[in-house]
Design an enzyme around this catalytic site. Structure first.
Site, mmCIF file in Angstrom:
data_model
loop_
_atom_site.group_PDB
_atom_site.id
_atom_site.type_symbol
_atom_site.label_atom_id
_atom_site.label_comp_id
_atom_site.label_asym_id
_atom_site.label_seq_id
_atom_site.Cartn_x
_atom_site.Cartn_y
_atom_site.Cartn_z
ATOM 1 N N GLY A 220 60.842 -27.324 23.361
ATOM 2 C CA GLY A 220 61.794 -26.969 22.320
ATOM 3 C C GLY A 220 61.129 -26.319 21.136
ATOM 4 O O GLY A 220 59.902 -26.315 20.995
ATOM 5 N N GLY A 222 62.263 -25.366 16.796
ATOM 6 C CA GLY A 222 63.274 -25.474 15.760
ATOM 7 C C GLY A 222 62.759 -24.972 14.439
ATOM 8 O O GLY A 222 61.763 -24.230 14.363
ATOM 9 N N PHE A 224 61.386 -26.719 12.127
ATOM 10 C CA PHE A 224 60.101 -27.320 11.790
ATOM 11 C C PHE A 224 58.957 -26.630 12.518
ATOM 12 O O PHE A 224 57.943 -26.288 11.924
ATOM 13 C CB PHE A 224 60.129 -28.814 12.138
ATOM 14 N N VAL A 227 57.850 -27.937 19.855
ATOM 15 C CA VAL A 227 57.797 -29.285 20.417
ATOM 16 C C VAL A 227 57.228 -29.176 21.820
ATOM 17 O O VAL A 227 57.698 -28.361 22.630
ATOM 18 C CB VAL A 227 59.190 -29.942 20.444
ATOM 19 N N LYS A 242 55.020 -32.631 17.958
ATOM 20 C CA LYS A 242 55.684 -31.625 17.132
ATOM 21 C C LYS A 242 54.639 -30.989 16.225
ATOM 22 O O LYS A 242 53.931 -31.690 15.500
ATOM 23 C CB LYS A 242 56.793 -32.259 16.302
ATOM 24 N N ASP A 340 71.285 -35.400 8.811
ATOM 25 C CA ASP A 340 71.272 -34.279 9.759
ATOM 26 C C ASP A 340 71.661 -34.768 11.154
ATOM 27 O O ASP A 340 71.004 -34.436 12.145
ATOM 28 C CB ASP A 340 69.899 -33.609 9.781
#
EC number: 2.7.10.2
Length: 554
Positions: A220, A222, A224, A227, A242, A340
Site C-alpha cells: 500500500g 498513502g 504518509f 507500506v 511504514k 480519521d
C-alpha cells in the site's frame, strides 16, 4: 642475540640477550672481565665500583639520540670527572639494571610485555562492532537529559512515575564512563526533561530496516508513505513496515509523523487496535513497525464486493460496527480521538483455523468469531482535553469539526463510523463537497441498495445525527442490543451450559455421598443377628395378584 656497543670506535662490551634469562644474563655480564685497553678496564683500575656513564643530555640531545648508534655524538675526551678519573657520575646497581639501552632491539619477552595493555588503559576495537551507538548533534551530546515528551501521556501518570523518590542507586566505580551519565540530580530528573529538537537526525547508523527485515512486497501507499509486508529475520514473523515518502526532519510533517508513534505507545495493546512494535528514523525518514493483518483493509473488501456485485451481509455489518466501537471505546477511554475513521483505516485479521470435511457445517469458512476488525493509522490522533485537530478525510468529516467546535470530539469518530458502515453495506462513494456533502450532514444516510432491518437502519441514522450530543457514545454502542443479538445466542447457550454443569456437579456430589454411606453401612458389624440386607422388605410379596388375559377376535 648478541650485540656489541662501541664507544669511540673501540669494542666496549658484548651483550647477550635470551628470551628466558634476560635480567640474569645482563647482571652476569656486568661482572665479566673486559678486554684490555678498554674504558671499562680503566674504570676498574681507578677503583670505580660501578660502571660509569657519561653525563647525559649535556648538549641538549633528545632521549632517543643519547648514546644512539646512529648518532654522531661522541664523548669529549676533555670531559673528566673528579680528578679526571671517571668521566661521569656513578649509577647505583639497581638503576643500572633498569637502564634501557637506546635503539636496542627488544627481546621477545619484552615485546610481548609491551603489547599487553596497561590496567588503566582502554582498548579500542579495530573490528566491526555489533552494537554501534552513534552520538547525535553536539547540543544533544552536551545535554543528556533531552528526550521526547509524549503529549498523550496522562498528566497523572507523569506526576506519579516521573517524580524522583529520593532513592538513588549507586553504581560501582569500575563501571563504564557512559553509565555515569545515567545518574541525574534533582534538577535533571525526568519530570523536567526537555524535548529534542531534531528527533529524526540522530540515527546515521547502518540501515536497521535492511539488517533486521526481509521485504516481501509493497502492500500500500498513502499520504504518509509506503507500506511494506516484511519478515523479521530473527523471529520469522510477518510485520508491516511504514516508511515516510520524504525526509521529515525539520519539516512541518515531522510532528504529524511522531503523533502516530506517540499514540501507539500510549495505547499499548488492544484486540481491536492495530498493534505497535517499534519505530525509528533512518536518513531523516520515519519508519514504524506494526502488526500485519492478513485480511487487508475494509476498503479492500468493499472494492472486491463491488467487482462481484455483492454486499457485506447485515450480520457481518453488525459485527464490524460492534468491534470497531469497542476499539473506539478503548481509544476514547484513554483520552484520545482517532479523527480519521474510514474503511481504509479498518483492518481485518483472520484466524487460520483448520476445519475438517466431516466437521464442516456448510457455513462460511470464516465465522464472525474468527475475524477481528482493528483500527489503524493513528496519524491524526489528538487529545480530548488539549485538542490539536488535524482534519482527516473530508468525506467522513463531521460538520462540527469543520466549524471548529471541539467540545464533543469523540462524537466525530461516531459520525465517521456510521458512514463507514454505510459504505460497507453497499452505498455509493461519498461526495467530497457540494450539495451531496451537506445533505449527509443534515442526518441523511446515503442510499443503501440492500434491505436492512428497521432497528439496524435506525441505529445507523442515529450515528450520523447532525447534533453530536444525540449520537451514542462508543460505550453505549458496545452494549447496544441491536448489535448484541448476533452474539446473544452464544451467550444464552453459554448460560445454559453453565447451568447444566452446575447440575452435573451436584449430582456427582450426591452420588459420592451415597457411595460413602453404603460403604460405612457394610463396614458395621451385624446387630441382634440381623444384617443390613434383612431390613429390606418387598412390598406386596404375599398378596394375591390379579391376572387378566385379552384375546383378540373373541
Amino acid at each position: 642475540m648478541r650485540m656489541a656497543m662501541s664507544c669511540g670506535g673501540r669494542l666496549v662490551q658484548r651483550l647477550d640477550f635470551s628470551s628466558s634469562e634476560e635480567e640474569d644474563g645482563l647482571s652476569n655480564r656486568i661482572n665479566e672481565a673486559p678486554q684490555k685497553g678498554s674504558p671499562v678496564s680503566s674504570w676498574r683500575t681507578n677503583n670505580c665500583p660501578f660502571p660509569i656513564t657519561p653525563q647525559r643530555n649535556e648538549r641538549g640531545l633528545s632521549p632517543t639520540q643519547e648514546l644512539s648508534p646512529s648518532s654522531d655524538y661522541s664523548p669529549d675526551p676533555s670531559d673528566k670527572g673528579v680528578g679526571g678519573e671517571c668521566p661521569g657520575t656513578p649509577l647505583h646497581y639497581s638503576t643500572w639494571k633498569k637502564l634501557k639501552l637506546c635503539d636496542t632491539p627488544y627481546t621477545p619477552k619484552s615485546l610481548l610485555y609491551k603489547t599487553l595493555p596497561s590496567p588503566g588503559s582502554r582498548v579500542h576495537c579495530r573490528g566491526q562492532r555489533l552494537l554501534r551507538f552513534v552520538a547525535g548533534t553536539g547540543a544533544e551530546t552536551e545535554d543528556p537529559t533531552l528526550v521526547n515528551v509524549n503529549p498523550f501521556t496522562p498528566q497523572s501518570y507523569r506526576q506519579t512515575h516521573f517524580q524522583p523518590n529520593g532513592k538513588r542507586k549507586e553504581r560501582p566505580e569500575d563501571d563504564c564512563s557512559s553509565d555515569s551519565q545515567m545518574k541525574f540530580t534533582d534538577k535533571e530528573h525526568p519530570a523536567v526533561f526537555q524535548s529534542k529538537r531534531f528527533v529524526l537526525r540522530e540515527t546515521n547508523m547502518e540501515s536497521r530496516y535492511k539488517t533486521e527485515f526481509l521485504e516481501i512486497e509493497k502492500i500500500g501507499a498513502g499520504e504518509f508513505g509506503s507500506v511494506f509486508k516484511c519478515v523479521k529475520r530473527l523471529d520469522g514473523c510477518f510485520y508491516v513496515i511504514k516508511r515516510s515518502k520524504k525526509p521529515l526532519a525539520g519539516s512541518t510533517d515531522e510532528q504529524l509523523a511522531l503523533r502516530e508513534v506517540y499514540a501507539h505507545a500510549v495505547l499499548g495493546h488492544h484486540p481491536h487496535v492495530v498493534r505497535y512494535y517499534s519505530a525509528w528514523a533512518e536518513d531523516d525518514h520515519m519508519i514504524i513497525q506494526n502488526e500485519y493483518c492478513n485480511g487487508g483493509s475494509l476498503q479492500d473488501l468493499i472494492m472486491e464486493n463491488n467487482k462481484k456485485g455483492q454486499f457485506v451481509p447485515e450480520q457481518e455489518l453488525k459485527e464490524i460496527l460492534l468491534q470497531v466501537s469497542m476499539g473506539l471505546k478503548y481509544i476514547h477511554g484513554s483520552g484520545l480521538v482517532h479523527m480519521d475513521i474510514k474503511p481504509s483505516n479498518i483492518f481485518i485479521c483472520r484466524k487460520q483455523t483448520e476445519v475438517g470435511e466431516d466437521e464442516s457445517d456448510g457455513e462460511d469458512d470464516v465465522a464472525s468469531a474468527s475475524v477481528l476488525y482493528k483500527i489503524g493509522d493513528l496519524g491524526h490522533v489528538t487529545s480530548i482535553l488539549n485538542p490539536q485537530v488535524e482534519e482527516g478525510d473530508s468525506r467522513f468529516l463531521a460538520n462540527e469539526i469543520l466549524q471548529e467546535d471541539y467540545r464533543q470530539l469523540p462524537k466525530a469518530d461516531i459520525f465517521a463510523l456510521g458512514l463507514t458502515i454505510a459504505l460497507a453495506a453497499g452505498a455509493a462513494p461519498l461526495p467530497c463537497n457540494e450539495d451531496g456533502w451537506h445533505h449527509i450532514r443534515k442526518g441523511n444516510l446515503p442510499h443503501i441498495p440492500q434491505p436492512l432491518t428497521p432497528a439496524f437502519l435506525a441505529l445507523l441514522k442515529l450515528l450520523v445525527h447532525p447534533d453530536p450530543a444525540t449520537r451514542p457514545p462508543a460505550t453505549s454502542l458496545a452494549k447496544n442490543s441491536v448489535l448484541r443479538r448476533c452474539v446473544g445466542k452464544a451467550a444464552e447457550l453459554q448460560k445454559q451450559l453453565n447451568v447444566e454443569k452446575f447440575k452435573t456437579a451436584m449430582l456427582e456430589r450426591e452420588l459420592q455421598a451415597a457411595k460413602l454411606a453404603q460403604d460405612e453401612c457394610l463396614d458395621l458389624p451385624p446387630v441382634s443377628g440381623f444384617s443390613c440386607r434383612g431390613r429390606k422388605r418387598l412390598v406386596g410379596a404375599k398378596n394375591a395378584r390379579s391376572l387378566s388375559f385379552t384375546c383378540g377376535g373373541y
